[in-house]
Every structure is written in structure tokens, then in C-alpha cells.
Design a protein around this motif. Structure first.
Motif, PDB file in Angstrom:
ATOM      1  N   LEU A  25      -4.876  -5.107  -6.800  1.00  0.00           N
ATOM      2  CA  LEU A  25      -4.066  -3.897  -6.698  1.00  0.00           C
ATOM      3  C   LEU A  25      -3.037  -3.990  -5.576  1.00  0.00           C
ATOM      4  CD1 LEU A  25      -4.262  -1.252  -8.255  1.00  0.00           C
ATOM      5  CD2 LEU A  25      -5.594  -0.344  -6.403  1.00  0.00           C
ATOM      6  N   THR A  26      -3.496  -4.175  -4.369  1.00  0.00           N
ATOM      7  CA  THR A  26      -2.604  -4.126  -3.217  1.00  0.00           C
ATOM      8  C   THR A  26      -2.157  -5.540  -2.880  1.00  0.00           C
ATOM      9  OG1 THR A  26      -4.600  -4.126  -1.928  1.00  0.00           O
ATOM     10  CG2 THR A  26      -3.542  -2.024  -2.241  1.00  0.00           C
ATOM     11  N   PRO A  36       1.021   8.555  -2.027  1.00  0.00           N
ATOM     12  CA  PRO A  36       1.319   7.810  -0.798  1.00  0.00           C
ATOM     13  C   PRO A  36       2.750   7.271  -0.761  1.00  0.00           C
ATOM     14  CG  PRO A  36      -0.788   7.163  -1.662  1.00  0.00           C
ATOM     15  CD  PRO A  36      -0.156   8.001  -2.704  1.00  0.00           C
ATOM     16  N   TYR A  84       0.890   1.762  -4.566  1.00  0.00           N
ATOM     17  CA  TYR A  84      -0.089   0.717  -4.880  1.00  0.00           C
ATOM     18  C   TYR A  84      -0.093   0.343  -6.350  1.00  0.00           C
ATOM     19  CZ  TYR A  84      -2.271   5.283  -5.089  1.00  0.00           C
ATOM     20  OH  TYR A  84      -2.508   6.601  -5.305  1.00  0.00           O
ATOM     21  N   LEU A  85       0.518   1.177  -7.219  1.00  0.00           N
ATOM     22  CA  LEU A  85       0.515   0.806  -8.624  1.00  0.00           C
ATOM     23  C   LEU A  85       1.594  -0.214  -8.939  1.00  0.00           C
ATOM     24  CD1 LEU A  85      -0.197   4.182 -10.366  1.00  0.00           C
ATOM     25  CD2 LEU A  85      -1.679   2.233 -10.179  1.00  0.00           C
ATOM     26  N   ARG A 128       0.812  -1.221   0.000  1.00  0.00           N
ATOM     27  CA  ARG A 128       0.000   0.000   0.000  1.00  0.00           C
ATOM     28  C   ARG A 128       0.839   1.262   0.000  1.00  0.00           C
ATOM     29  NH1 ARG A 128      -2.524  -4.149   1.810  1.00  0.00           N
ATOM     30  NH2 ARG A 128      -4.763  -4.367   1.571  1.00  0.00           N
TER      31      ARG A 128
END
Lengths: 376, 169, 127
Positions: free
Chosen positions: A159-160, A372, A78-79, A75
Motif C-alpha cells: 500500500l504505502t 489524509p 495511500y491509495l 502516506r
């Protein structure tokens, strides 16, 4: 290569004003805030203000066990969560001297590279959205969904990811995944050609990006900028080549560099990187060895010997470094995350002085920020 | 058949009478304009919901507006920390009535994975700041879950569900 | 010199706090790039440690420079005039650990709220 000519702002003392961009603004890709001191349409000083999504990752590392910190690593950025999983897991493996079976290393490489492509596809769509073109986003997300389908089948999330374990990966890949990888490589190659004719050769795009936002090699070095930013300035710095980790030594791939140092160079680096990732995936799928995917001798309660250990990986946005400090307990003494976007953004103020506002937003997009990742 | 009668029959096919409130609710539910407001991981799934495969425009909710003055539903997609909270509150206050809030993902519901005893940065749920209409759990929720959340909001507006539900076999 | 495969860096240097700028200048002359600046709170020894990471853009060589200061007076000179990228890293280390970087142009909180006076990564921090 000298700096392209920048139209100088007027020398006369004149009225300046402060323009606030963000923290909620579509061009800042999240909750970054820019405090721009403007002289008309020219930027005199652009000061990024961070911290609007600070989520205490480093403090959380100090109050949960080594394994409990794993979901956090998915996280931060996240990409490109796989690379972050990889860095943390490998740092702990280095500390606790856990060997990883070869099949697991290959699976790690395949999934990380797939994730790198999906991350670059989001950047591709969002960057062109910043520049005013909506359509490429729809193409990019179409391709990206194919990757997410495959990764979801093995990791369980879109995603995560929290897929890597100390000593391997948690699920073995099946024949469907291998076939999916081959199909995807065959699918994306012509699509990349299409992106070239559809977008890269577009005259409007070239006018918006060529010669805009020059970042010199020296500036990259002084600020610690890495990833496509430093490669777009002509330095072939890639952790996968310079400090080879995992099984990257066994693959034949190139490090795309472009010496121009402008937004277009950074754009071309990422487009070329997708093609190189396809090459890695292709080779890794062909060479994938049999065997276990999780080393059997990993203790349930991990207590790495005291000391500090580092592990750096090439994430989609640059060099990601994890430093863990152990005092031989179940809980880390300190987890330090050195994230690429933090350093890449820190040069923004110097790079955009005297620039026009729409160009500065093109530079911001070409840095490919995930907020983030800066704030942690 | 007499001409007048035929005419009135045809008209009943195209003219429906309803309370103005219901008509307004129906039109609002059919054209929810969300605020372009991504905070963290969930925002990427929000983008995916609007992009090719999931195509949020099937439900009339794809018109993402960056200005809170033009939006009528706020999708809180991500973690809110103490530095961001005043900005989120301002955005909510700037939106015109009627307005609705969807809390997307565990962070917006309760602080999600970032809550532990003695934490110093995260707001534990967006409902601490302003009222929330629909909660969508997940970390991050799938785009289908977001679409379902929007349908739930439509249901709240009109009082009935206009789309079929799939019951698991 | 340390074992790279075991630790993840090649050279581990401990210096006195007043020599960090000289160390940064030496590495700068040799073409190193700044990786990160970070702090560590050794509460048992009543000391704070500042760790400077460097990498080389063309070579596989990673250098770690460490220095320790007493917890009661955590003060280190800034290296932001040598490496402008250290500016943000030092601001971050200052807000999280309360380590003061002498001569820093703008030692205000970066990630925490503007008015934050607490230092959350100190081991004795209580929210």
C-alpha cells in the motif's frame, strides 16, 4: 449544458437544525466531518470540517533530509502512492539535475498506472457501498489483489510504496512482473465489461447518479478542482497530456471526458480511465527498454542548488503539485504539497446547497476523497 | 444393550457441560463485532481483510458495525491526532462492556513514522487514551496480520487457541 | 519568464502585496484556474512570502505570483472574492504561518484544532 433542475427548498422561514456527520461515519470515507444545516431533508449549508488526520507532512519535510522524506510521500494519498512518490522524486531530480534512465521512466509509468487502476477499484467498491450495493466491493477487491501481488513483488509493500529513488527506481522488474502485467491486462478487460453490465447499466444506479450533483466548468476552474471531477464536467484537463512528464508523450491514450457534470459523468470518467490505463500499461510493457534502472551519478548527500522547483503529476484524484524550496542544504527549506482532494472538496459546500441529504452523500462519494490527502 | 444406557451415551455426544463464563467467552470470541472505524492507511488493509481474498468472516469477525453501541471490538486503524483524540475517546466510552481494543499499525501503537522531537499534532500511541488488548505492528500491517491479531484476541478471551499455527520451516 | 524544464513553471511574477487582487483578476479574466496559495517564512530576511499558483485548464501555462510582507505585520488582501477556492488555501496559510488575509470571510483554523493559536510552519515555532 444547463444545470439540472434542483427541487428548491421551501422559501418560508422555517426551523432548521444542524446535523453532524462524522468524524466517524461510514459515508465520509475516513475522518472527514460535515456540519450540515438542514431544512427537513434538504441541505441549506454543508460545511466540511477537516484536520482530523493532519499528520504534519509539510513540517516533517523541513526537519529530515531530502531522501528521508520519501516514505512520507507514500502516506499522503495511500491509495495512489506511486504518483506521489513520482512527483516528489521528480521535483528533486529537477532541482538537482539528475537524469533518469529510460527503463526506470517506463517502470515508473507502468507502476503508476497499475496503482491508478487499484485506486479506482477501491473507489468503485467504496462508492457503490455508499449507494447501498455491497457486492461490487468484493469484485473490485478481487481484481485489486492481483495488482497488489505484482506491486508487492517489485516494491516490497502492498500500500504505502516507497519505490522510486532519486535517479530511478530501487528494484528492477523481472520477467514474472512483465508476464503478470500482460495477464492482468487480459484479465481486467472482460472484467470491465462485466462491471458495465453488472453495475453501470443498472437502473437504480442511474437513478441515483444521473442529474445529481451538477458541477460546472466554471466552478471547477474557480476552485481548482482537477482530475476526474473537471473531466466529468467536460474539460479535457490531464497533466499527463497538458504538461507531459516522464515518458507519457510516447504513449497513445485518450483523456475520457463527459460533459454532463453530474455524478454519473464522474463515475464514467473513472471507469473509462481504467481502460485507458490498461492501454498505457500494454504499450509500456511492449516498449520497455533494457538498461540500468538507477542512475549512477547521484551523490549520497544531496544538496540541490538554492531556488524553488515545482513538479506536477496526474494522480488518481487529480493534479498533485510538489513545490520544494532549497537553500542548498541537506534538508529542504520548505516542501509544499498541493493535493487534489483539498481543492476537490472545497467546492462541496457550493455544489450541495439545496440538495437532498442522500444525494449529497452520492456527491461526496463521486469526488473520491482520501482524507489524509486533504489534511496532510 | 439397555435402551436407557444407549440414550445417555448418545446424549453425551451432543450435550457438554461447561461453566457459563466459558460458554459466554466462547461465543464472544466467535462473534467479535468490530467498529467500522477507519482512520488512515491501515483502514484500507482492514477493508482488504474483510473483502474477497482474506475473508474475515471465516473467523466470525466480519460484522463491522458503524455504531459504537453495537460493536464490541475497536480496531484503531491509523494515526490519531490531537484534534481527533477526543472523538476516539468518546467512541470508546460509548461502546458497551465487555469491549476490547486492537491497535493496528505503528501509528496506533506509538505514533509511527510521524513522531519526531518537537512534533505538534500526533498522539503517540492509542494506549495513552485507553487500554489496548492486542498490538499489531506494521506500516500498514498485512491483512493476515490483522487476522492473527483477532485470533490473539480470541485466545485472550477463551484462554486457548482454537486455530492451528504455522511454524516457519 | 523562466525555464519551464528547469523550474516547473513558465511565468514568475513578483508583485506588491496590494496588487495580488489585481493579479488574480487579470488571471481570472484570462481563464486561469487557482492551483494553490501557500506561505513561506524567510526568517533571515525577516519577511514572509505568499505564493499563488495558477494553472490553465486548456493550455500548458503555469503562473506563479509572489509577494512579500514584513514578518512583523504579515497582512495581504484576500483573493477569495475572485477565486472562492482560495478561501480554504488562505485559511490554511493563516493557521500555519500567521499571515492575515484582510477581508477574508472566515479566517479560522482549518486543519489545526479549533482553538489553535500556534503557527507550526514558522521557522521559529517550538512545540
Amino acid at each position: 449544458m444547463s444545470a439540472p433542475e434542483v427541487i428548491p427548498a421551501s422559501d418560508k422561514p422555517c426551523e432548521t437544525f444542524v446535523l453532524n456527520v462524522g468524524p466517524q461515519h461510514p459515508a465520509t470515507h475516513g475522518v472527514l466531518r460535515l456540519k450540515l444545516t438542514m431544512d427537513g431533508e434538504y441541505i441549506m449549508r454543508a460545511e466540511p470540517v477537516c484536520g482530523y488526520i493532519h499528520r504534519m507532512h509539510e513540517k516533517m519535510g523541513e526537519n529530515r533530509t531530502w531522501a528521508q522524506f520519501l516514505p512520507n510521500t507514500g502516506r499522503i494519498d495511500y491509495l495512489a502512492a506511486m504518483a506521489y512518490n513520482h512527483a516528489y522524486v521528480a521535483a528533486v531530480e529537477r532541482a538537482a539535475k539528475i537524469a533518469v534512465p529510460p527503463r526506470a521512466e517506463y517502470i515508473r509509468v507502468i507502476t503508476t498506472e497499475l496503482n491508478r487502476i487499484s485506486s479506482h477499484l477501491v473507489w468503485f467498491g467504496a462508492f457503490l457501498l455508499d449507494l447501498g450495493g455491497f457486492t461490487p466491493l468484493l469484485y473490485a477487491f478481487d481484481d485489486r489483489e492481483q495488482i497488489l501481488d505484482m506491486l508487492e513483488a517489485v516494491t516490497g509493500s502492498r500500500l504505502t510504496y516507497c519505490y522510486y529513488r532519486f535517479g530511478g527506481v530501487c528494484n528492477d522488474v523481472d520477467a514474472d512482473f512483465i508476464r503478470g502485467c500482460r495477464d492482468f491486462v487480459a484479465r481486467l478487460r472482460p472484467r470491465l465489461k462485466m462491471y458495465r453490465t453488472l453495475v453501470t447499466d443498472n437502473i437504480i444506479l442511474r437513478k441515483r447518479l444521473e442529474g445529481i450533483g451538477f458541477i460546472s466548468q466554471e466552478m471547477c476552474r474557480k476552485y481548482g478542482a482537477t482530475g476526474p471531477v473537471i473531466r466529468g464536467s467536460g474539460v479535457a484537463y490531464d497533466v499527463r497530456k497538458i504538461e507531459p512528464y516522464s515518458v507519457y508523450r510516447e504513449f497513445d491514450f485518450d483523456i475520457p471526458t463527459f460533459p454532463e457534470g453530474d455524478c454519473m459523468a464522474r463515475y464514467l470518467v473513472r471507469m473509462e480511465e481504467m481502460a485507458q490505463s490498461l492501454r498505457i500499461i500494454e504499450q509500456a510493457v511492449d516498449k520497455l527498454p533494457d538498461g540500468p534502472v538507477l542512475s549512477s551519478g547521484v551523490p549520497r548527500v544531496l544538496k540541490p542548488p538554492a531556488g524553488d522547483y515545482c513538479f506536477a503529476v496526474e494522480a488518481a484524484r487529480g493534479r498533485f503539485l510538489v513545490r520544494i524550496v532549497s537553500d542548498n542544504k541537506e534538508i529542504p527549506y520548505r516542501v509544499r504539497l498541493r493535493t487534489p482532494c483539498f481543492s476537490n472538496l472545497s467546492l462541496f459546500e457550493e455544489a450541495t446547497a439545496g440538495m437532498m441529504l442522500p444525494d449529497a452523500l452520492a456527491v461526496l462519494g463521486s469526488l473520491d476523497l482520501v482524507i489524509p490527502d486533504i489534511d496532510r | 444393550m439397555e435402551p436407557e444406557k444407549a440414550c445417555s451415551q448418545d446424549l453425551s455426544q451432543i450435550i457438554k457441560f461447561a461453566k457459563l463464563d466459558e460458554l459466554l467467552d466462547l461465543s464472544r470470541a466467535n462473534s467479535l463485532w468490530p467498529l467500522t472505524f477507519g482512520l488512515a492507511c491501515c483502514a484500507i488493509e482492514m477493508m482488504a481483510a474483510g473483502a474477497s481474498r482474506f475473508d474475515l468472516s471465516r473467523f466470525g469477525a466480519e460484522v463491522f458495525r458503524p455504531s459504537p453501541r453495537q460493536a464490541d471490538v475497536m480496531i484503531v486503524a491509523g494515526t490519531i491526532n490531537k484534534k481527533m483524540a477526543p472523538a476516539v475517546k468518546t467512541l470508546y466510552d460509548q461502546m458497551l462492556e465487555p469491549k476490547w481494543v486492537i491497535a493496528m499499525g505503528n501509528c496506533a501503537i506509538s505514533g509511527g513514522p510521524f513522531v519526531y522531537p518537537g512534533q505538534y499534532a500526533v498522539i503517540e500511541g492509542v494506549d495513552k487514551l485507553f487500554p489496548v488488548d492486542v498490538f499489531i505492528p506494521g506500516c500498514p500491517p498485512r491483512p493476515e496480520a490483522l487476522i492473527e491479531g483477532i485470533l490473539k484476541l480470541e485466545e485472550k478471551l477463551t484462554g486457548k487457541r482454537r486455530w492451528p499455527t504455522v511454524t516457519p520451516q | 519568464m523562466v525555464d519551464y524544464a528547469g523550474r516547473g513553471f513558465h511565468l514568475n511574477v513578483c508583485v506588491w502585496p496590494d496588487r495580488v487582487v489585481a493579479a488574480a483578476e487579470l488571471l481570472d479574466r484570462n481563464g486561469f484556474a487557482l492551483d494553490a496559495v501557500t506561505g513561506m517564512d524567510w526568517i533571515a530576511e525577516n519577511e514572509m512570502e505568499v505564493v499563488y499558483d495558477y494553472f490553465h485548464p486548456a493550455d500548458s501555462c503555469r503562473v506563479v505570483v509572489r509577494t512579500r510582507v514584513p514578518r512583523s505585520k504579515p497582512e495581504v488582501p484576500t483573493i477569495s472574492q475572485v477565486y472562492p477556492g482560495a478561501n480554504w488555501h488562505e485559511r490554511e496559510t493563516h493557521e500555519f504561518f500567521g499571515i492575515v488575509f484582510l477581508g477574508h470571510p472566515n479566517l479560522t483554523p482549518l486543519l489545526l484544532p479549533e482553538d489553535a493559536t500556534y503557527h507550526p510552519l514558522r521557522k521559529d515555532f517550538v512545540a
